[in-house]
Scaffold this active site. Structure first.
Site, PDB file in Angstrom:
ATOM      1  N   LYS A   1       4.758  -0.922   8.953  1.00  0.00           N
ATOM      2  CA  LYS A   1       4.754   0.461   8.479  1.00  0.00           C
ATOM      3  C   LYS A   1       4.052   1.378   9.485  1.00  0.00           C
ATOM      4  O   LYS A   1       4.497   2.479   9.754  1.00  0.00           O
ATOM      5  CB  LYS A   1       4.011   0.516   7.146  1.00  0.00           C
ATOM      6  CG  LYS A   1       4.868   0.974   6.011  1.00  0.00           C
ATOM      7  CD  LYS A   1       4.068   1.119   4.732  1.00  0.00           C
ATOM      8  CE  LYS A   1       3.231  -0.081   4.409  1.00  0.00           C
ATOM      9  NZ  LYS A   1       2.469   0.010   3.179  1.00  0.00           N
TER      10      LYS A   1
ATOM     11  N   GLU B   1       0.871  -1.162   0.000  1.00  0.00           N
ATOM     12  CA  GLU B   1       0.000   0.000   0.000  1.00  0.00           C
ATOM     13  C   GLU B   1       0.919   1.226   0.000  1.00  0.00           C
ATOM     14  O   GLU B   1       1.844   1.291   0.820  1.00  0.00           O
ATOM     15  CB  GLU B   1      -0.880  -0.011   1.266  1.00  0.00           C
ATOM     16  CG  GLU B   1      -1.928   1.067   1.192  1.00  0.00           C
ATOM     17  CD  GLU B   1      -2.820   1.148   2.426  1.00  0.00           C
ATOM     18  OE1 GLU B   1      -2.751   0.250   3.284  1.00  0.00           O
ATOM     19  OE2 GLU B   1      -3.575   2.128   2.511  1.00  0.00           O
TER      20      GLU B   1
ATOM     21  N   ARG C   1       5.374 -13.396   8.688  1.00  0.00           N
ATOM     22  CA  ARG C   1       5.998 -12.066   8.593  1.00  0.00           C
ATOM     23  C   ARG C   1       7.421 -12.153   9.094  1.00  0.00           C
ATOM     24  O   ARG C   1       7.725 -12.975   9.960  1.00  0.00           O
ATOM     25  CB  ARG C   1       5.273 -11.075   9.513  1.00  0.00           C
ATOM     26  CG  ARG C   1       3.967 -10.582   9.042  1.00  0.00           C
ATOM     27  CD  ARG C   1       3.390  -9.635  10.076  1.00  0.00           C
ATOM     28  NE  ARG C   1       3.922  -8.277   9.936  1.00  0.00           N
ATOM     29  CZ  ARG C   1       3.400  -7.367   9.126  1.00  0.00           C
ATOM     30  NH1 ARG C   1       2.364  -7.654   8.386  1.00  0.00           N
ATOM     31  NH2 ARG C   1       3.918  -6.166   9.057  1.00  0.00           N
TER      32      ARG C   1
HETATM   33  P1  ATP Z   1       0.854  -1.808   7.431  1.00  0.00           P
HETATM   34  O1  ATP Z   1       1.557  -1.816   8.759  1.00  0.00           O
HETATM   35  O2  ATP Z   1       0.390  -0.442   6.971  1.00  0.00           O
HETATM   36  O3  ATP Z   1      -0.139  -2.925   7.219  1.00  0.00           O
HETATM   37  P2  ATP Z   1       2.755  -3.334   6.089  1.00  0.00           P
HETATM   38  O4  ATP Z   1       4.096  -3.105   6.671  1.00  0.00           O
HETATM   39  O5  ATP Z   1       2.009  -4.578   6.436  1.00  0.00           O
HETATM   40  O6  ATP Z   1       1.959  -2.055   6.390  1.00  0.00           O
HETATM   41  P3  ATP Z   1       1.838  -3.515   3.315  1.00  0.00           P
HETATM   42  O7  ATP Z   1       1.953  -2.443   2.314  1.00  0.00           O
HETATM   43  O8  ATP Z   1       0.509  -3.833   3.879  1.00  0.00           O
HETATM   44  O9  ATP Z   1       2.867  -3.199   4.502  1.00  0.00           O
HETATM   45  O10 ATP Z   1       2.493  -4.845   2.770  1.00  0.00           O
HETATM   46  C1  ATP Z   1       2.855  -5.132   1.432  1.00  0.00           C
HETATM   47  C2  ATP Z   1       3.261  -6.567   1.325  1.00  0.00           C
HETATM   48  O11 ATP Z   1       4.410  -6.824   2.122  1.00  0.00           O
HETATM   49  C3  ATP Z   1       2.188  -7.523   1.794  1.00  0.00           C
HETATM   50  O12 ATP Z   1       2.138  -8.636   0.942  1.00  0.00           O
HETATM   51  C4  ATP Z   1       2.636  -7.910   3.166  1.00  0.00           C
HETATM   52  O13 ATP Z   1       2.149  -9.178   3.490  1.00  0.00           O
HETATM   53  C5  ATP Z   1       4.157  -7.868   3.026  1.00  0.00           C
HETATM   54  N1  ATP Z   1       4.781  -7.551   4.323  1.00  0.00           N
HETATM   55  C6  ATP Z   1       4.555  -6.464   5.087  1.00  0.00           C
HETATM   56  N2  ATP Z   1       5.248  -6.537   6.230  1.00  0.00           N
HETATM   57  C7  ATP Z   1       5.938  -7.691   6.194  1.00  0.00           C
HETATM   58  C8  ATP Z   1       6.839  -8.352   7.088  1.00  0.00           C
HETATM   59  N3  ATP Z   1       7.172  -7.811   8.266  1.00  0.00           N
HETATM   60  N4  ATP Z   1       7.357  -9.543   6.709  1.00  0.00           N
HETATM   61  C9  ATP Z   1       7.034 -10.088   5.522  1.00  0.00           C
HETATM   62  N5  ATP Z   1       6.197  -9.523   4.648  1.00  0.00           N
HETATM   63  C10 ATP Z   1       5.644  -8.347   4.963  1.00  0.00           C
HETATM   64 MG    MG Z   2      -0.166  -4.711   6.012  1.00  0.00          MG
END
Ligand code: ATP
Ligand code: MG
Length: 568
Positions: A276, A40, A266
């Site tokens: 994020k 996002e 994750r």
């Molecule tokens: P938010 O905290 O706003 O949800 P986010 O860090 O999860 O943000 P996104 O933009 O929702 O980020 O994630 C984009 C992609 O990266 C998604 O497929 C998500 O599953 C993956 N992703 C996000 N954080 C992680 C993480 N810590 N480890 C592995 N994959 C991640």
């Molecule tokens: Mg997310």
């Protein structure tokens, strides 16, 4: 095999790769593999995203498939162009070029058409209740939900209301479109989930055009299908959404077999937050200087700090994928960084906390000026092709305060009154006298040198127990260094109170302003990493000359943890 004994290159085999193999064998997608990375655009990429990126791109490449970058831009209030640009840039830095770049907002029309199809099939309805009432009626685990009083609306009425929602006739929060599934379903995600909500905000791409916005669930699988994605890999928190992902796709007239979702854990690291949302809180609260503050785990911060992209990729490959959440040691990531930098970075000398060392028997020329000797030092013992450089050496040098003690404690072998040490690549020197300030703190160490020991070896074979680094005072350049410690004091930030900010390490950054550098450090390119002998790896700041950020220290903390039989 890497130097720290980690086998980063071994071919991967895991449940995701096994699924792909099974799909290839059964011909499910006609042996096609297409993945996507779907951030996002509401913040910057972090080390957690790196894991998802490496996986998405790797499995596609291993199967001669493709991987798209898709911006999941369904929430106008938090998203922005600047994040889109930064994500593209950071992805490229990490070493990945997407086969295509898409945006969920490209599909808003198609999504609306499909929503109308669901309404026509009696599978979606407009609900006039507010968010609280809907949440309340959803029930809970083991507690069935209650059907909305608007659930029985006719198809015509629903189509009409949905059209009017789209045209902006209703106020924010006054109506939503919901899928009509099952309010008794044991999976809460299936209890008539919201598909559209009304928003009166400007979208960074579509401007004021849309008054309604799809939810993540309604946009995600459909976007996957539109793009031809076969395997939609996402993190474990979406496991419960999988049933809904499949349900939506099952209602639509698709030309190809629907994509399917598979989850993986994750990435979590000790002493770090990898969400994020949490990172944004730190930036907004001013706890750090911005998204590229070298203490953060964002890709741009890590880059600024000197982390090589290859080290991050190798780390991600090494940890692999798993179906259960686990926290990895930050020391493991650092270990990959150190291994890479050990091979790639030039050695230089820098004194961070300078103390003057004067060689009292240093020869002078006819005019009484100290002679300038030139020492040849190897640039990188790990890489002969980097050659050597000439470093001047004269009677006045800078050494670290810490390398001299008036009263050396046991096991301290460096300089002290009466003691001989080696100046790296220089000579053996013996401390004969010390000048102190009025508080008794040393301000100048006086030594005699042995002219027979050029290069650091004594012809009579006598041993000294310590080698220290130095910078010639005659041509030292002044600069500064930022030293970083962990941003959080605890391995699991926020574990006790729920808020990582409560576990902040107040001493996570120390700036040293009066450092002395050998002149070659003037020529380091912005962003380039060098090893300061005996001190660690340091990255030249991208904006300010002669400012260096400590990337990592020299000691392999991960190897030490492993020896102690420590953590994973
Ligand atoms: P938010 O905290 O706003 O949800 P986010 O860090 O999860 O943000 P996104 O933009 O929702 O980020 O994630 C984009 C992609 O990266 C998604 O497929 C998500 O599953 C993956 N992703 C996000 N954080 C992680 C993480 N810590 N480890 C592995 N994959 C991640
Ligand atoms: Mg997310």
């Amino acid at each position: 095999m890497t130097e720290n004994g980690l086998d980063a290159e071994k071919p991967r085999s895991d449940y995701i790769r096994d699924l792909l193999l099974a799909d290839a064998a059964s011909g499910r997608f006609h042996s096609r593999v297409q993945t996507r990375f779907p951030p996002e655009p509401n913040g910057f990429l972090h080390i957690g995203h790196a894991k998802a990126i490496c996986l998405d791109f790797a499995v596609a490449a291993e199967n001669q498939g493709s991987c798209n970058l898709r911006f999941d831009d369904t929430n106008p209030s938090t998203e922005d162009h600047s994040y889109v640009d930064a994500i593209i840039e950071d992805l490229a830095w990490l070493g990945f070029v997407p086969d295509a770049i898409h945006h969920s907002s490209d599909y808003f029309d198609q999504l609306c058409t499909w929503a109308e199809l669901l309404i026509s099939k009696g599978l979606a309805y407009v609900d006039d209740q507010n968010a609280e009432d809907i949440a309340e009626q959803r029930g809970g685990f083991g507690r069935p939900g209650t059907e909305s009083p608007f659930r029985g609306r006719s198809t015509e009425e629903n189509l009409d209301l949905f059209q009017r929602m789209r045209q902006g006739e209703f106020t924010v929060g006054s109506k939503v479109l919901r899928a009509k599934i099952d309010m008794q379903h044991e999976n809460m995600q299936m209890r008539d989930p919201v598909m559209y909500r009304i928003r009166d905000e400007r979208h960074h791409r579509t401007g004021e055009l849309w008054k309604i916005y799809p939810t993540y669930d309604w946009a995600h699988g459909q976007s996957d299908a539109i793009e031809g994605v076969t395997h939609s890999l996402c993190t474990l928190e979406f496991s419960d959404n999988r049933a809904l992902y499949d349900w939506y796709l099952a209602q639509l007239p698709l030309d190809s077999p629907p994509p399917y979702q598979t989850e993986f854990a994750r990435l979590e690291l000790t002493y770090t937050v990898t969400s994020k949302r949490q990172l944004k809180k730190l930036v907004d609260a001013g706890v750090v200087d911005g998204w590229d503050d070298p203490r953060l785990p964002t890709l741009r911060a890590l880059r600024r700090r000197g982390y090589p992209a290859t080290a991050i990729r190798e780390f991600c490959s090494f940890i692999g994928v798993a179906r259960t959440n686990a926290r990895h040691d930050i020391e493991l990531l650092e270990s990959f960084v150190r291994t890479e930098l050990n091979a790639s970075s030039s050695r230089r000398m820098a004194v961070l906390d300078p103390l003057k060392l004067v060689i009292t028997n240093w020869p002078t020329d006819g005019a009484g000026q100290p002679i300038r000797d030139v020492r040849t030092l190897v640039n990188n013992p790990e890489n002969e092709s980097e050659g050597s450089r000439e470093v001047s050496f004269s009677g006045e040098l800078w050494i670290e305060h810490d390398d001299f003690k008036m009263a050396p404690p046991p096991k301290y072998f460096r300089l002290a009154p009466g003691r001989e040490v080696r100046l790296r690549g220089g000579y053996l020197v013996t401390c004969t006298d010390v000048i102190c300030d009025e508080d008794g703190a040393p301000i100048e160490v006086q030594c005699v040198y042995d002219p027979e020991t050029a290069g650091g070896a004594a012809p009579d074979g006598r041993k000294v127990k310590a080698t220290i680094h130095w910078v010639d005072a005659a041509n030292a350049v002044d600069g500064s260094v930022a030293l970083y410690e962990r941003l959080f004091k605890t391995e699991l930030p926020g574990d006790e109170t729920g808020d990582p900010v409560d576990d902040l390490n107040e001493e996570s950054r120390q700036i040293l302003q009066d450092c002395k550098f050998e002149p070659a450090l003037k020529d380091v390119e912005p962003g380039q990493v060098v090893q300061f002998e005996r001190l660690g790896y340091f990255a030249a700041d991208t904006d300010r000359e002669l400012l260096f950020h400590r990337t990592v220290g020299l000691r392999d903390e991960w190897a030490r943890l492993q020896k102690q039989g420590g953590r994973s």
